[in-house]
Design a protein around this motif. Structure first.
Motif, mmCIF file in Angstrom:
data_model
loop_
_atom_site.group_PDB
_atom_site.id
_atom_site.type_symbol
_atom_site.label_atom_id
_atom_site.label_comp_id
_atom_site.label_asym_id
_atom_site.label_seq_id
_atom_site.Cartn_x
_atom_site.Cartn_y
_atom_site.Cartn_z
ATOM 1 N N SER A 54 0.836 -1.197 0.000
ATOM 2 C CA SER A 54 0.000 0.000 0.000
ATOM 3 C C SER A 54 0.873 1.248 0.000
ATOM 4 C CB SER A 54 -0.902 0.010 1.232
ATOM 5 O OG SER A 54 -1.772 -1.081 1.193
ATOM 6 N N TYR A 55 0.447 2.229 -0.750
ATOM 7 C CA TYR A 55 1.177 3.490 -0.754
ATOM 8 C C TYR A 55 0.194 4.645 -0.696
ATOM 9 C CZ TYR A 55 0.085 3.922 -5.725
ATOM 10 O OH TYR A 55 -0.557 4.029 -6.919
ATOM 11 N N GLY A 56 0.712 5.787 -0.334
ATOM 12 C CA GLY A 56 -0.103 6.984 -0.260
ATOM 13 C C GLY A 56 0.563 8.122 -1.000
ATOM 14 N N GLN A 77 10.674 14.724 11.823
ATOM 15 C CA GLN A 77 11.820 13.953 11.328
ATOM 16 C C GLN A 77 12.107 14.216 9.861
ATOM 17 O OE1 GLN A 77 10.770 9.853 12.332
ATOM 18 N NE2 GLN A 77 12.371 9.968 13.885
ATOM 19 N N GLY A 78 11.312 15.028 9.256
ATOM 20 C CA GLY A 78 11.517 15.304 7.839
ATOM 21 C C GLY A 78 10.297 15.995 7.266
ATOM 22 N N TYR A 79 10.338 16.218 5.977
ATOM 23 C CA TYR A 79 9.281 16.944 5.293
ATOM 24 C C TYR A 79 8.969 16.223 3.991
ATOM 25 C CZ TYR A 79 6.854 20.781 2.991
ATOM 26 O OH TYR A 79 5.925 21.548 2.340
ATOM 27 N N LEU A 80 7.690 16.105 3.681
ATOM 28 C CA LEU A 80 7.247 15.486 2.432
ATOM 29 C C LEU A 80 6.534 16.518 1.581
ATOM 30 C CD1 LEU A 80 5.825 12.225 3.992
ATOM 31 C CD2 LEU A 80 7.914 12.425 2.650
ATOM 32 N N VAL A 86 4.590 7.745 -0.689
ATOM 33 C CA VAL A 86 5.182 7.073 0.466
ATOM 34 C C VAL A 86 4.546 5.694 0.620
ATOM 35 C CG1 VAL A 86 5.787 9.164 1.728
ATOM 36 C CG2 VAL A 86 3.530 8.189 2.024
ATOM 37 N N TYR A 87 5.317 4.742 1.131
ATOM 38 C CA TYR A 87 4.805 3.403 1.383
ATOM 39 C C TYR A 87 4.251 3.336 2.796
ATOM 40 C CZ TYR A 87 6.675 2.073 -3.037
ATOM 41 O OH TYR A 87 6.906 2.004 -4.377
ATOM 42 N N VAL A 102 -6.661 9.197 12.085
ATOM 43 C CA VAL A 102 -5.805 8.113 11.590
ATOM 44 C C VAL A 102 -4.416 8.659 11.248
ATOM 45 C CG1 VAL A 102 -5.509 6.389 9.759
ATOM 46 C CG2 VAL A 102 -7.774 6.834 10.712
ATOM 47 N N TRP A 103 -3.402 7.913 11.659
ATOM 48 C CA TRP A 103 -2.006 8.218 11.338
ATOM 49 C C TRP A 103 -1.383 6.987 10.706
ATOM 50 C CZ3 TRP A 103 1.067 12.620 12.765
ATOM 51 C CH2 TRP A 103 0.343 13.639 13.390
ATOM 52 N N TYR A 104 -0.523 7.203 9.699
ATOM 53 C CA TYR A 104 0.158 6.112 9.015
ATOM 54 C C TYR A 104 1.618 6.051 9.433
ATOM 55 C CZ TYR A 104 -3.745 6.056 5.699
ATOM 56 O OH TYR A 104 -4.979 5.974 5.122
ATOM 57 N N LEU A 105 2.079 4.820 9.658
ATOM 58 C CA LEU A 105 3.508 4.572 9.826
ATOM 59 C C LEU A 105 4.051 4.369 8.425
ATOM 60 C CD1 LEU A 105 5.959 4.004 11.669
ATOM 61 C CD2 LEU A 105 5.265 1.590 11.656
ATOM 62 N N ILE A 106 5.057 5.145 8.038
ATOM 63 C CA ILE A 106 5.578 5.051 6.672
ATOM 64 C C ILE A 106 6.941 4.381 6.676
ATOM 65 C CG2 ILE A 106 4.235 6.990 5.831
ATOM 66 C CD1 ILE A 106 6.775 8.686 5.931
ATOM 67 N N ARG A 107 7.259 3.761 5.555
ATOM 68 C CA ARG A 107 8.529 3.064 5.397
ATOM 69 C C ARG A 107 9.460 3.946 4.581
ATOM 70 N NH1 ARG A 107 7.500 -2.020 2.345
ATOM 71 N NH2 ARG A 107 7.772 -0.731 0.520
#
Length: 148
Positions: A54-56, A77-80, A86-87, A102-107
């Motif tokens: 899954s990606y967003g 921790q960073g900026y998108l 993102v995965y 809802v919050w996503y943990l991203i890889r």
């Protein structure tokens, strides 16, 4: 064979070659014009159904911060940027951001959290069984990478 006979023979070969070339050009032009009408439509992106795939895509016009934990009180921790892909590893319910909790943990190079408020996702994103365990596992993996 006289010179006239040689020239006549060459002329016949040139005429035959020119006829073949004309036919090839006409056929190519016909195929070129007909090709768009027969072409398949552009394939749609494959919808990934497995949780690992899954990606967003970030939809916030100004982009968004990656967080250490699923909260805006957590360190950035960073900026998108907008439209970044993102995965998505998993999701949790945490701090409510304008009606979305809802919050996503991203890889990525490091594991971090982003609010789902400004993410368009594809596929199925599972709930994290234990957000702390996922963070610990990510940190242990990073420590192992750096240890050698």
């Amino acid at each position: 064979m006289s010179t006239t006979d040689v020239l006549v023979a060459r002329g016949k070969k040139l005429a035959a070659g020119a006829g073949a070339l004309t036919t090839a050009v006409a056929l190519g032009a016909t195929l070129l014009v007909a090709a768009p009408a027969q072409a398949d439509p552009q394939p749609q992106p494959r919808m990934q159904a497995s949780p690992g795939d899954s990606y967003g895509t970030i939809t916030a016009a100004r982009g968004m911060n990656e967080r250490e934990y699923p909260s805006t009180d957590s360190a950035s921790q960073g900026y998108l940027r907008n439209r970044a892909r993102v995965y998505l590893v998993c999701k949790v319910r945490a701090q409510n951001i304008r009606g979305n909790e809802v919050w996503y943990l991203i890889r990525g190079s490091r594991r971090s959290w982003i609010s789902a408020k400004h993410v368009a996702n594809t596929g199925f994103v599972k709930y994290c069984k234990d957000g702390q365990r996922d963070r610990d596992r990510a940190r242990a993996g990073e420590a192992a990478k750096h240890a050698g």
